[in-house]
Design a protein around this motif. Structure first.
Motif, PDB file in Angstrom:
ATOM      1  N   TRP A  87       0.823  -1.211   0.000  1.00  0.00           N
ATOM      2  CA  TRP A  87       0.000   0.000   0.000  1.00  0.00           C
ATOM      3  C   TRP A  87       0.856   1.259   0.000  1.00  0.00           C
ATOM      4  O   TRP A  87       0.551   2.228  -0.706  1.00  0.00           O
ATOM      5  N   GLY A  88       1.921   1.259   0.808  1.00  0.00           N
ATOM      6  CA  GLY A  88       2.790   2.428   0.875  1.00  0.00           C
ATOM      7  C   GLY A  88       3.499   2.685  -0.448  1.00  0.00           C
ATOM      8  O   GLY A  88       3.596   3.839  -0.897  1.00  0.00           O
ATOM      9  N   ALA A  89       3.995   1.632  -1.088  1.00  0.00           N
ATOM     10  CA  ALA A  89       4.732   1.801  -2.340  1.00  0.00           C
ATOM     11  C   ALA A  89       3.822   2.310  -3.456  1.00  0.00           C
ATOM     12  O   ALA A  89       4.149   3.286  -4.153  1.00  0.00           O
ATOM     13  N   ILE A  90       2.677   1.651  -3.624  1.00  0.00           N
ATOM     14  CA  ILE A  90       1.755   2.073  -4.686  1.00  0.00           C
ATOM     15  C   ILE A  90       1.143   3.436  -4.369  1.00  0.00           C
ATOM     16  O   ILE A  90       0.962   4.280  -5.263  1.00  0.00           O
ATOM     17  N   GLY A  91       0.827   3.668  -3.104  1.00  0.00           N
ATOM     18  CA  GLY A  91       0.273   4.967  -2.713  1.00  0.00           C
ATOM     19  C   GLY A  91       1.251   6.109  -2.974  1.00  0.00           C
ATOM     20  O   GLY A  91       0.850   7.194  -3.420  1.00  0.00           O
ATOM     21  N   THR A  92       2.540   5.869  -2.710  1.00  0.00           N
ATOM     22  CA  THR A  92       3.549   6.897  -2.975  1.00  0.00           C
ATOM     23  C   THR A  92       3.645   7.188  -4.471  1.00  0.00           C
ATOM     24  O   THR A  92       3.748   8.353  -4.883  1.00  0.00           O
ATOM     25  N   GLY A  93       3.605   6.130  -5.285  1.00  0.00           N
ATOM     26  CA  GLY A  93       3.649   6.326  -6.729  1.00  0.00           C
ATOM     27  C   GLY A  93       2.462   7.150  -7.225  1.00  0.00           C
ATOM     28  O   GLY A  93       2.622   8.043  -8.071  1.00  0.00           O
ATOM     29  N   ILE A  94       1.276   6.860  -6.708  1.00  0.00           N
ATOM     30  CA  ILE A  94       0.079   7.607  -7.113  1.00  0.00           C
ATOM     31  C   ILE A  94       0.170   9.065  -6.664  1.00  0.00           C
ATOM     32  O   ILE A  94      -0.208   9.990  -7.404  1.00  0.00           O
ATOM     33  N   TYR A  95       0.703   9.280  -5.461  1.00  0.00           N
ATOM     34  CA  TYR A  95       0.827  10.649  -4.934  1.00  0.00           C
ATOM     35  C   TYR A  95       1.789  11.478  -5.786  1.00  0.00           C
ATOM     36  O   TYR A  95       1.485  12.624  -6.152  1.00  0.00           O
ATOM     37  N   VAL A  96       2.951  10.898  -6.123  1.00  0.00           N
ATOM     38  CA  VAL A  96       3.922  11.626  -6.949  1.00  0.00           C
ATOM     39  C   VAL A  96       3.343  11.912  -8.326  1.00  0.00           C
ATOM     40  O   VAL A  96       3.540  13.000  -8.886  1.00  0.00           O
ATOM     41  N   TYR A  97       2.623  10.959  -8.884  1.00  0.00           N
ATOM     42  CA  TYR A  97       1.982  11.171 -10.179  1.00  0.00           C
ATOM     43  C   TYR A  97       0.984  12.326 -10.103  1.00  0.00           C
ATOM     44  O   TYR A  97       0.953  13.195 -10.991  1.00  0.00           O
ATOM     45  N   SER A  98       0.174  12.340  -9.060  1.00  0.00           N
ATOM     46  CA  SER A  98      -0.841  13.377  -8.926  1.00  0.00           C
ATOM     47  C   SER A  98      -0.219  14.771  -8.781  1.00  0.00           C
ATOM     48  O   SER A  98      -0.677  15.734  -9.414  1.00  0.00           O
ATOM     49  N   ILE A  99       0.839  14.879  -7.973  1.00  0.00           N
ATOM     50  CA  ILE A  99       1.491  16.175  -7.783  1.00  0.00           C
ATOM     51  C   ILE A  99       2.066  16.702  -9.099  1.00  0.00           C
ATOM     52  O   ILE A  99       1.868  17.870  -9.465  1.00  0.00           O
ATOM     53  N   ASN A 100       2.785  15.841  -9.810  1.00  0.00           N
ATOM     54  CA  ASN A 100       3.403  16.285 -11.061  1.00  0.00           C
ATOM     55  C   ASN A 100       2.359  16.573 -12.130  1.00  0.00           C
ATOM     56  O   ASN A 100       2.553  17.480 -12.953  1.00  0.00           O
ATOM     57  N   ASN A 101       1.269  15.836 -12.133  1.00  0.00           N
ATOM     58  CA  ASN A 101       0.206  16.105 -13.108  1.00  0.00           C
ATOM     59  C   ASN A 101      -0.443  17.465 -12.843  1.00  0.00           C
ATOM     60  O   ASN A 101      -0.756  18.206 -13.788  1.00  0.00           O
ATOM     61  N   THR A 102      -0.634  17.813 -11.575  1.00  0.00           N
ATOM     62  CA  THR A 102      -1.216  19.120 -11.224  1.00  0.00           C
ATOM     63  C   THR A 102      -0.300  20.258 -11.657  1.00  0.00           C
ATOM     64  O   THR A 102      -0.750  21.254 -12.254  1.00  0.00           O
ATOM     65  N   GLU A 103       1.007  20.102 -11.370  1.00  0.00           N
ATOM     66  CA  GLU A 103       1.957  21.151 -11.746  1.00  0.00           C
ATOM     67  C   GLU A 103       2.080  21.263 -13.265  1.00  0.00           C
ATOM     68  O   GLU A 103       2.241  22.372 -13.806  1.00  0.00           O
TER      69      GLU A 103
END
Length: 211
Positions: A87-103
């Protein structure tokens, strides 16, 4: 089942063995005959305790559960400590994707408005001093490229972690059913026996396979 393959050399010549064999009476019943034939072949059988039955569908179930919900296959395998890692590994990947997509979207929208001739984007007057753009169009274009690259990389890593979560559940389920009992072994031992017809020794090496 225990199989012992015996490779030995007799302590007498073939002619002496034939002569002595002729002098001996034949086995009185079929059971004794079978037993002696087995000794002649050098193979013995011994029953061992049967291991727990293997469930061939367990690996498929574990992989299916992890495909539906990452970490669920690990819980099915009773590897509870692995679920938070997944959960931590996949959740971190999704979080980084979301941040970069917003920027990326912020920089892209501002850059498109600059090309259209507008001067009202959020990066035009960051300091509030009313003088020119605080972030040039070239800087916005570079920000788009950087955030898009980081976003795509995060997506690839997240997909890889998702696939790895499925593979881990499947392989772990296979390994849980792997027979690592002491009854599973291959060994070589010295062999020494007395020939029942001549009372002379037979000696050699015995390969023992237990499973």
């Amino acid at each position: 089942m225990l199989f012992t393959f015996l490779f030995f050399y007799s302590g007498f010549s073939q002619e002496e063995e034939k002569n002595e064999t002729k002098k001996q009476p034949q086995p009185s019943n079929k059971v004794d005959s079978i037993a002696q034939n087995m000794e002649g072949e050098g193979v013995t059988f011994e029953e061992v305790t049967k291991q727990k039955d293997i469930n061939p569908l367990a690996p498929s179930k574990a992989a299916f559960y992890s495909a539906i919900l990452p970490g669920l296959g690990q819980i099915y395998n009773k590897r509870y400590w692995k679920a938070p890692i997944v959960w931590g590994a996949i959740g971190t990947g999704i979080y980084v994707y979301s941040i970069n997509n917003t920027e990326y979207r912020r920089a892209r929208n501002a850059y498109k408005r600059r090309l259209a001739g507008f001067e009202d984007d959020e990066f035009w007057d960051l300091n509030g001093d009313g003088f020119g753009p605080d972030l040039t169009s070239e800087a916005l274009q570079g920000a788009q490229e950087n955030t898009q690259r980081d976003r795509d990389l995060a997506l690839v890593i997240t997909i890889a972690l998702y696939a790895l979560n499925i593979i881990d559940a499947n392989v772990d389920s296979h390994l849980k059913q792997y027979n690592v009992s002491d009854d599973l072994a291959v060994d070589f031992n010295p062999y020494l026996d007395i020939n029942p017809f001549t009372n002379k020794p037979n000696y050699g090496m015995a390969m023992v396979i237990k499973f």
